[in-house]
Design a protein around this motif. Structure first.
Motif, mmCIF file in Angstrom:
data_model
loop_
_atom_site.group_PDB
_atom_site.id
_atom_site.type_symbol
_atom_site.label_atom_id
_atom_site.label_comp_id
_atom_site.label_asym_id
_atom_site.label_seq_id
_atom_site.Cartn_x
_atom_site.Cartn_y
_atom_site.Cartn_z
ATOM 1 N N GLN A 195 84.903 113.146 50.243
ATOM 2 C CA GLN A 195 85.625 113.582 51.444
ATOM 3 C C GLN A 195 84.799 114.515 52.318
ATOM 4 O OE1 GLN A 195 89.352 115.491 50.561
ATOM 5 N NE2 GLN A 195 90.495 113.681 51.210
ATOM 6 N N HIS A 206 96.121 110.278 39.059
ATOM 7 C CA HIS A 206 95.431 111.538 38.864
ATOM 8 C C HIS A 206 94.396 111.765 39.945
ATOM 9 C CE1 HIS A 206 93.737 108.961 35.429
ATOM 10 N NE2 HIS A 206 93.010 108.754 36.473
ATOM 11 N N PRO A 266 90.751 112.654 35.052
ATOM 12 C CA PRO A 266 89.696 113.548 35.561
ATOM 13 C C PRO A 266 89.056 114.400 34.469
ATOM 14 C CG PRO A 266 91.629 113.645 36.977
ATOM 15 C CD PRO A 266 92.005 112.797 35.809
ATOM 16 N N ARG A 295 91.187 99.650 45.386
ATOM 17 C CA ARG A 295 92.134 100.761 45.369
ATOM 18 C C ARG A 295 92.829 100.889 46.721
ATOM 19 N NH1 ARG A 295 88.942 105.797 45.876
ATOM 20 N NH2 ARG A 295 89.050 105.066 48.008
ATOM 21 N N LEU A 305 83.601 114.071 56.139
ATOM 22 C CA LEU A 305 83.981 115.047 57.167
ATOM 23 C C LEU A 305 82.759 115.545 57.926
ATOM 24 C CD1 LEU A 305 86.169 116.796 58.468
ATOM 25 C CD2 LEU A 305 85.877 118.430 56.608
ATOM 26 N N GLY A 313 82.400 98.928 51.435
ATOM 27 C CA GLY A 313 83.638 99.182 50.704
ATOM 28 C C GLY A 313 83.462 100.254 49.653
ATOM 29 N N ALA A 338 85.670 104.676 34.022
ATOM 30 C CA ALA A 338 86.662 103.953 34.826
ATOM 31 C C ALA A 338 88.068 104.048 34.237
ATOM 32 C CB ALA A 338 86.248 102.498 34.968
ATOM 33 N N THR A 364 93.713 115.254 54.488
ATOM 34 C CA THR A 364 92.849 114.080 54.586
ATOM 35 C C THR A 364 91.711 114.357 55.553
ATOM 36 O OG1 THR A 364 94.089 113.141 56.413
ATOM 37 C CG2 THR A 364 94.804 112.512 54.212
ATOM 38 N N VAL A 365 90.710 113.492 55.506
ATOM 39 C CA VAL A 365 89.531 113.687 56.357
ATOM 40 C C VAL A 365 89.935 113.692 57.831
ATOM 41 C CG1 VAL A 365 87.316 112.716 57.047
ATOM 42 C CG2 VAL A 365 87.973 112.698 54.646
ATOM 43 N N GLY A 376 90.839 101.714 37.229
ATOM 44 C CA GLY A 376 89.809 100.711 36.972
ATOM 45 C C GLY A 376 89.401 99.884 38.178
ATOM 46 N N LEU A 377 90.048 100.094 39.331
ATOM 47 C CA LEU A 377 89.659 99.312 40.513
ATOM 48 C C LEU A 377 88.550 100.031 41.265
ATOM 49 C CD1 LEU A 377 93.157 98.298 41.962
ATOM 50 C CD2 LEU A 377 91.650 96.940 40.512
ATOM 51 N N ASP A 378 87.777 99.279 42.033
ATOM 52 C CA ASP A 378 86.765 99.927 42.856
ATOM 53 C C ASP A 378 87.427 100.436 44.144
ATOM 54 O OD1 ASP A 378 87.098 97.645 44.309
ATOM 55 O OD2 ASP A 378 85.129 96.818 43.889
ATOM 56 N N PRO A 379 86.694 101.242 44.944
ATOM 57 C CA PRO A 379 87.336 101.863 46.113
ATOM 58 C C PRO A 379 88.035 100.860 47.036
ATOM 59 C CG PRO A 379 85.165 102.788 45.771
ATOM 60 C CD PRO A 379 85.307 101.686 44.775
ATOM 61 N N LYS A 380 87.424 99.707 47.208
ATOM 62 C CA LYS A 380 88.010 98.717 48.094
ATOM 63 C C LYS A 380 89.340 98.205 47.515
ATOM 64 C CE LYS A 380 86.309 94.547 50.221
ATOM 65 N NZ LYS A 380 85.219 93.593 50.000
ATOM 66 N N LYS A 419 103.405 98.577 24.039
ATOM 67 C CA LYS A 419 103.282 98.691 25.490
ATOM 68 C C LYS A 419 103.714 97.396 26.177
ATOM 69 C CE LYS A 419 100.023 99.086 28.914
ATOM 70 N NZ LYS A 419 98.620 99.050 29.311
ATOM 71 N N HIS A 456 81.350 103.109 40.271
ATOM 72 C CA HIS A 456 81.663 103.044 41.697
ATOM 73 C C HIS A 456 82.275 104.360 42.153
ATOM 74 C CE1 HIS A 456 84.996 100.515 39.770
ATOM 75 N NE2 HIS A 456 85.485 101.700 39.936
ATOM 76 N N HIS A 465 80.384 97.723 44.124
ATOM 77 C CA HIS A 465 81.769 97.475 43.728
ATOM 78 C C HIS A 465 81.852 96.313 42.758
ATOM 79 C CE1 HIS A 465 82.006 94.332 46.705
ATOM 80 N NE2 HIS A 465 81.606 95.181 47.632
ATOM 81 N N ASN A 466 83.078 96.075 42.264
ATOM 82 C CA ASN A 466 83.265 95.051 41.238
ATOM 83 C C ASN A 466 82.708 93.717 41.726
ATOM 84 O OD1 ASN A 466 84.551 97.010 39.805
ATOM 85 N ND2 ASN A 466 86.617 96.245 40.168
ATOM 86 N N ASP A 487 83.101 104.449 48.777
ATOM 87 C CA ASP A 487 83.540 105.740 49.279
ATOM 88 C C ASP A 487 82.375 106.681 49.435
ATOM 89 O OD1 ASP A 487 86.223 105.470 49.370
ATOM 90 O OD2 ASP A 487 86.583 106.207 47.351
ATOM 91 N N TYR A 518 97.617 99.179 33.992
ATOM 92 C CA TYR A 518 96.952 97.894 33.748
ATOM 93 C C TYR A 518 97.988 96.760 33.610
ATOM 94 C CZ TYR A 518 93.048 100.978 32.819
ATOM 95 O OH TYR A 518 92.093 101.938 32.938
ATOM 96 N N GLU A 527 93.085 112.956 46.015
ATOM 97 C CA GLU A 527 92.783 112.366 47.322
ATOM 98 C C GLU A 527 93.787 111.256 47.648
ATOM 99 O OE1 GLU A 527 90.022 113.354 45.533
ATOM 100 O OE2 GLU A 527 89.070 114.649 47.032
#
Lengths: 275, 269, 281
Positions: free
Chosen positions: A242, C202, A172, C179, A246, A237, A168, C268-269, C173-177, B176, A198, A39-40, A239, C91, C205
Motif C-alpha cells: 500500500q 486476516h 499473518p 483475490r 501511495l 495483476g 499461502a 485505502t490508498v 491461497g489465491l493470487d492478488p488477481k 470439515k 505472490h 501469479h498462479n 500487488d 477452501y 487491507e
C-alpha cells in the motif's frame, strides 16, 4: 558464484499444449535471498520442481551447483543440495512425531544414527521447534508445521532451499514465523534461499526479485527497482505494498517524494518534509 | 466428533514401558491376545484388572484415558453382551416370549464383555506407549527375515507409518466436508438405507479427491527429501534390545503363568 | 437480516484432556444489510463462531437470534437455517463432488425441495453473480482452474439465496488477481442481492477496502468491534494481538502524531491520496 543456472530452459506438461517455460535463462547467486514472483499459472511452481530434478527439462539445461539435473546418477546429490519446501505443510510431513519427520531425509541418505540425531536437533533448534520435537504434526499450527517442514530440509544440510509459496495457507502470525525463519537460514546459516510467492510484502525482504510472467522473466532487480515498476506490476495483476502504491501515486501527482518507498517510516519522513 | 477417538493414538511420556523395544512389545501383545482367550474364570480377569492398573501407573497413562478409548466400541460391546445374554441356553431365570435370560447367559456375556474390554485395553497399551514410527520399525524389523521370501518389509512399514500419520488429517477433513455439505442442506442421517448411502456421495467424492491430491503431493515431497526405497537407509532410532527388555519379558512371563494358574481355581466355563 | 449474539460461549470437547474454551462471552449485533469483516488469527475462534450462526455448532451457553428466530436453547428453531444463513467454508472448492458444475451448484437448492424450474433459474443467477460463463455448466467441476472452482463453490451457496452470507477466508491461497476478482464479486452480490455479508479474513487491507464494520476476535473473545474508524483507532490493541492496521492508516496516524492535520479515517490508498491532496489545497 552461481548455485543454480538454467540455460534456455523449456518445459511443458504432457497433457497441455501451452509451454510453461520457454527459453528461460536464470542464474541464482550463492548465499543470496531471491524471491520469484508471479501469479498462479506463471510457471514459477514448475520451476521449483525443475530445480531439483522432480521435473526434467524438455529443452535446455538446469544446473545445480554445476550438476546437470538430467544426469540420473547425480539425482540424490542434487536433491541433497537443493531442498524443496511446498505450500501445504500437511502434505509434506510424513511421520507422526516431529523429530522422526525431520530425520526422514538424513535416514534416506544413509547417515549414521548418531549424526542423524545431531542433525535433527540442530535443524529443529534452527527453526525454533526443538521443544516440540515429540509432538504430533496435527497438534501444531500451520506456521509451526511449515517450520518443521523447513527443518526436515535443513537436516539434509542443503546449499539451497527453495520454498514454493510456503505461506499461502498461513495466517499473518504463521507467515511472519516462516518468513523470519527463511531470513535466519539465509543470514545466519548462509543457505541460499529462493522464495516463490505472490505476496509482495514477503518479496520485499529479499535481496533480489525476479518477476515471472507467462514462462518468461518480466522484471529482475532489487526490491526497490522492482516496486518502482508500479505500472507493469499492476498490469500483471500483482500487488505492491500500500505504502509503495501511495508514494508512486503522490509522486506522479507532483509531490517531490520518491516514487518507490518501501516502509511506512520512510514515507512519513519524506512526506512531512514536503507538507 | 470423530476426533475424539483415542484408539491407536500415542500418549507421550518418558516411562520405562515407553522405552521398551517395540519388537518385544509387539510379540508380548500377540501372546497377550492369545492368553486372554485362555482365561477360564473371573479370577483371571481380576488379576488382569490389577495388572492393567499397575501398568497404567508404570507407563504413566491416566486410567481415564485408557477407558475413554473404549467409548467408540461401546455399541459393539453392548451388542455382543446382549446376544450372549439372550441366546445362551441353560438354567432359565427370566423369560418373555422368545427372549430368555439364563444363568449361563449372564456369565457368558460378562465373560465376552471382559474379553473385549481387556483385548482393547491391552492392545491399546502397545499404541499408547509406542510411537507409530517405532511401532512400524518394530514390525519392519520383525518382518525382515521374511523379505527373503518376498515380503516387502520396508514398504509395509512405510505404508503403515504414512497411514498412521494421515488418519488424524483425514478425520479432520471428513469432519470439515460433512459440515460444509450440511451447510448446503445435505441430510446425512435421514431416510432409508439407500437414501443414506446416496447422501454419502457428497462426502466420499471430495474425500477421495483430496486423498489422491495429498498422496500425489506427499510422493513429490518424499522424493524431494531423497527417498529412494529401503536400500541403504539408516535409522535415527536404532532398535536396541537391552536389560530392561529382558526384565520386562520375565515380569510378563510371571504374570502369564499366574494368570494360567488361576484357571485351576475352578473353571467356570 | 439482523443477527444478535448474546453471552455466547462454546467449550470444545468438555470433560476431556482436550477441553478448551473456544469462545467466551461473545456479544455483538449485526444490522440487516451490513458488510462486516471478522478478523482474528487462526485459532481465535472465527471459524467456530460462524458455524454457530448457521446452526452447525450448538453453543455451550448464550443466545443467538437471526432475524426474529432464536436458534439456540431448548426450543431452538434451526430447521432450514442453513438456507437462510449461507456459509462458505475455507477452501470451499474441496467440497465439490458432482459430475457437472450445474449439478454441484444445484445441490443446495434441491435440498430445499424447490421445483426444477426454480432450481434452474437459481443456478443460472448464481453463476452469473460470481462471474462464471454459462458455457461451463455441463463441465466437470474438477476440470476447471482453482479460481473457477472456488467460484463454483460460492455459487453453490448463493443459489440457496440466503439472507445472510458468511464467507470463511474466501481468498485464501489465491493470487492478488484472483483475490480482487472474488472480493469484487462479493461486493456486487452484497449490493444486488441486499444480503448481510460477514467476511472472515486476516487481511486488514482487504477488510478495509470492502467492509463497513469490523469484529475483531482474539483467543475466543471479542476485543474490538464497530465501524472501520472505531476499530482502526485502536492500532495499539491490534498490534498487541499480532494484527495490524493497513499501512496507509498507520502512516496517517503517524502524521497526526507529528501534528499534521490530516483527515483521520483513511483506510485505502485512494482515500490516502485524496486526504494528502486536500492538505496541499
Amino acid at each position: 558464484m552461481d548455485i543454480i543456472t538454467t540455460e534456455k530452459l523449456t518445459f511443458q506438461y504432457e497433457d497441455s499444449h501451452r509451454k510453461v517455460l520457454e527459453n528461460f535463462d536464470l542464474t541464482i547467486e550463492k548465499g543470496k535471498f531471491t524471491a520469484l514472483l508471479g501469479h498462479n499459472g506463471s510457471g514459477k511452481s514448475s520451476l521449483a520442481k525443475l530445480f531439483n530434478g522432480i521435473l526434467l527439462p524438455e529443452g535446455g539445461k538446469v544446473y545445480v551447483s554445476g550438476m546437470d539435473t538430467q544426469n540420473e546418477q547425480l539425482l540424490l546429490d542434487i536433491r541433497k543440495c537443493c531442498g524443496l519446501v511446498f505450500q501445504n505443510p500437511d502434505n509434506q510431513l510424513i511421520a507422526s512425531i516431529i523429530e522422526d519427520d525431520v530425520a526422514f531425509a538424513p535416514e534416506n541418505l544413509g547417515i549414521p544414527s548418531e549424526e542423524i540425531r545431531q542433525r535433527v536437533d540442530d535443524a529443529l533448534k534452527c527453526v525454533g521447534m526443538y521443544e516440540y520435537r515429540m509432538r504430533s504434526p496435527h497438534h501444531l499450527s500451520g506456521g509451526q508445521k511449515q517450520r518443521v517442514a523447513i527443518a526436515g530440509i535443513v537436516a539434509m544440510r542443503p546449499s539451497v532451499i527453495v520454498l514454493d509459496e510456503p505461506t499461502a495457507m498461513l495466517d499473518p502470525k504463521g507467515r511472519k514465523e516462516v518468513v523470519e525463519t527463511i531470513q535466519r537460514l539465509n543470514r545466519d546459516y548462509g543457505i541460499t534461499a529462493i522464495l516463490i510467492t505472490h505476496n509482495m510484502d514477503e518479496a520485499a525482504l529479499a535481496d533480489r526479485i525476479v518477476v515471472i510472467e507467462k514462462g518468461k522473466i518480466l522484471l529482475d532487480g532489487t526490491p526497490k527497482e522492482i516496486f518502482s515498476e508500479y505500472e507493469i506490476l499492476k498490469a500483471t495483476g500483482l500487488d505492491v505494498p500500500q505504502i509503495t502504491a501511495l508514494s508512486y501515486e503522490l509522486h506522479k501527482a507532483g509531490f517531490p517524494i520518491d516514487s518507490c518507498i518501501l516502509s511506512v517510516e520512510e514515507f512519513v519522513e519524506q512526506i512531512t518534509k514536503v507538507l | 466428533m470423530l476426533k475424539d477417538i483415542t484408539i491407536g493414538q500415542y500418549y507421550p511420556s518418558e516411562s520405562v514401558v515407553h522405552k521398551l523395544d517395540p519388537r518385544l512389545k509387539i510379540i508380548l501383545t500377540l501372546v497377550y491376545i492369545v492368553a486372554i482367550f485362555l482365561i477360564r474364570n473371573f479370577w483371571g480377569f481380576l488379576l488382569l484388572a490389577v495388572l492393567s492398573i499397575l501398568l497404567c501407573k508404570v507407563s504413566k497413562i491416566p486410567v481415564g484415558f485408557l477407558l475413554k478409548g473404549l467409548k467408540p466400541l461401546a455399541v459393539l460391546m453392548v451388542i455382543t453382551a446382549l446376544l450372549n445374554l439372550f441366546m445362551t441356553d441353560g438354567k432359565i431365570l427370566w423369560q418373555l416370549g422368545f427372549l430368555k435370560i439364563t444363568q449361563e447367559g449372564i456369565i457368558l456375556s460378562a465373560f465376552m464383555l471382559l474379553r473385549i474390554l481387556f483385548l482393547v485395553m491391552g492392545t491399546s497399551f502397545l499404541t499408547y506407549t509406542t510411537t507409530p514410527i517405532t511401532l512400524t520399525s518394530g514390525i519392519e524389523s520383525l518382518l525382515k527375515p521374511f523379505s527373503k521370501i518376498g515380503v516387502p518389509s520396508h514398504e509395509i512399514a512405510m505404508m503403515m507409518s504414512i497411514a498412521l500419520r494421515f488418519i488424524p488429517t483425514l478425520i479432520e477433513e471428513t469432519d470439515k466436508i460433512m459440515a460444509a455439505q450440511k451447510a448446503r442442506g445435505a441430510a446425512l442421517s435421514e431416510g432409508n438405507l439407500i437414501q443414506r448411502a446416496k447422501s454419502l456421495i457428497p462426502i466420499l467424492i471430495p474425500l477421495f479427491v483430496s486423498a489422491f491430491r495429498r498422496a500425489d503431493e506427499l510422493a513429490i515431497a518424499m522424493e524431494s527429501r531423497c527417498y529412494h526405497g529401503g536400500d541403504d537407509r539408516t535409522k535415527m532410532k536404532e532398535l536396541k534390545y537391552g536389560k530392561r527388555d529382558t526384565i520386562a519379558l520375565f515380569v510378563f512371563a510371571i504374570c502369564l503363568t499366574g494368570m494360567l494358574m488361576l484357571n485351576l481355581l475352578g473353571a467356570s466355563l | 437480516m439482523k443477527i444478535t449474539v448474546e453471552n455466547l460461549s462454546y467449550i470444545y470437547a468438555p470433560g476431556t484432556p482436550f477441553e478448551k474454551a473456544a469462545l467466551r462471552d461473545i456479544n455483538f449485533t449485526i444490522e440487516s444489510g451490513d458488510f462486516v469483516g471478522l478478523i482474528g488469527h487462526s485459532g481465535s475462534g472465527k471459524s467456530t463462531l460462524v458455524q454457530h450462526l448457521n446452526g452447525l455448532v450448538k453453543p455451550t451457553d448464550g443466545t443467538i437470534r437471526i432475524g426474529e428466530r432464536v436458534i439456540t436453547g431448548k426450543h431452538a428453531d434451526t430447521k432450514g437455517l442453513c438456507f437462510t444463513v449461507g456459509l462458505v467454508f475455507q477452501y470451499p472448492e474441496q467440497q465439490l463432488f458432482a459430475e457437472t458444475i450445474y449439478q454441484d451448484i444445484a445441490f443446495g437448492p434441491s435440498n430445499m425441495g424447490l421445483s426444477p424450474a426454480e432450481i434452474d433459474l437459481r443456478v443460472r443467477t448464481a453463476m452469473d453473480l460470481v462471474g462464471l460463463s454459462p458455457d461451463l455448466m455441463e463441465k466437470s467441476p474438477f476440470s476447471i482452474s482453482g479460481g473457477q472452482k472456488r467460484r463454483v463453490a460460492i455459487a453453490g451457496v448463493l443459489a440457496m439465496e440466503p439472507k445472510v452470507l458468511i464467507l470463511d477466508e474466501p481468498t485464501a491461497g489465491l493470487d492478488p488477481k484472483g483475490r480482487d476478482e472474488i472480493l469484487n464479486s462479493i461486493r456486487k452480490i452484497h449490493k444486488q442481492m441486499d444480503m448481510t455479508v460477514i467476511l472472515v479474513s486476516h487481511s486488514m487491507e482487504d477488510v478495509a477496502k470492502y467492509c463497513d464494520k469490523l469484529l475483531v476476535l482474539n483467543e475466543g473473545e471479542v476485543v474490538l468491534s464497530g465501524t472501520l474508524a472505531e476499530v482502526f483507532h485502536h492500532a495499539d490493541t491490534l498490534t498487541d494481538i499480532g494484527l495490524s492496521v493497513p499501512q496507509v492508516t498507520l502512516a496517517v496516524h503517524k502524521l497526526r502524531e507529528k501534528g499534521i492535520e490530516i483527515a483521520e479515517n483513511v483506510f485505502t490508498v485512494s482515500e490516502a491520496i485524496s486526504a494528502i491532496m486536500k492538505l496541499r489545497g
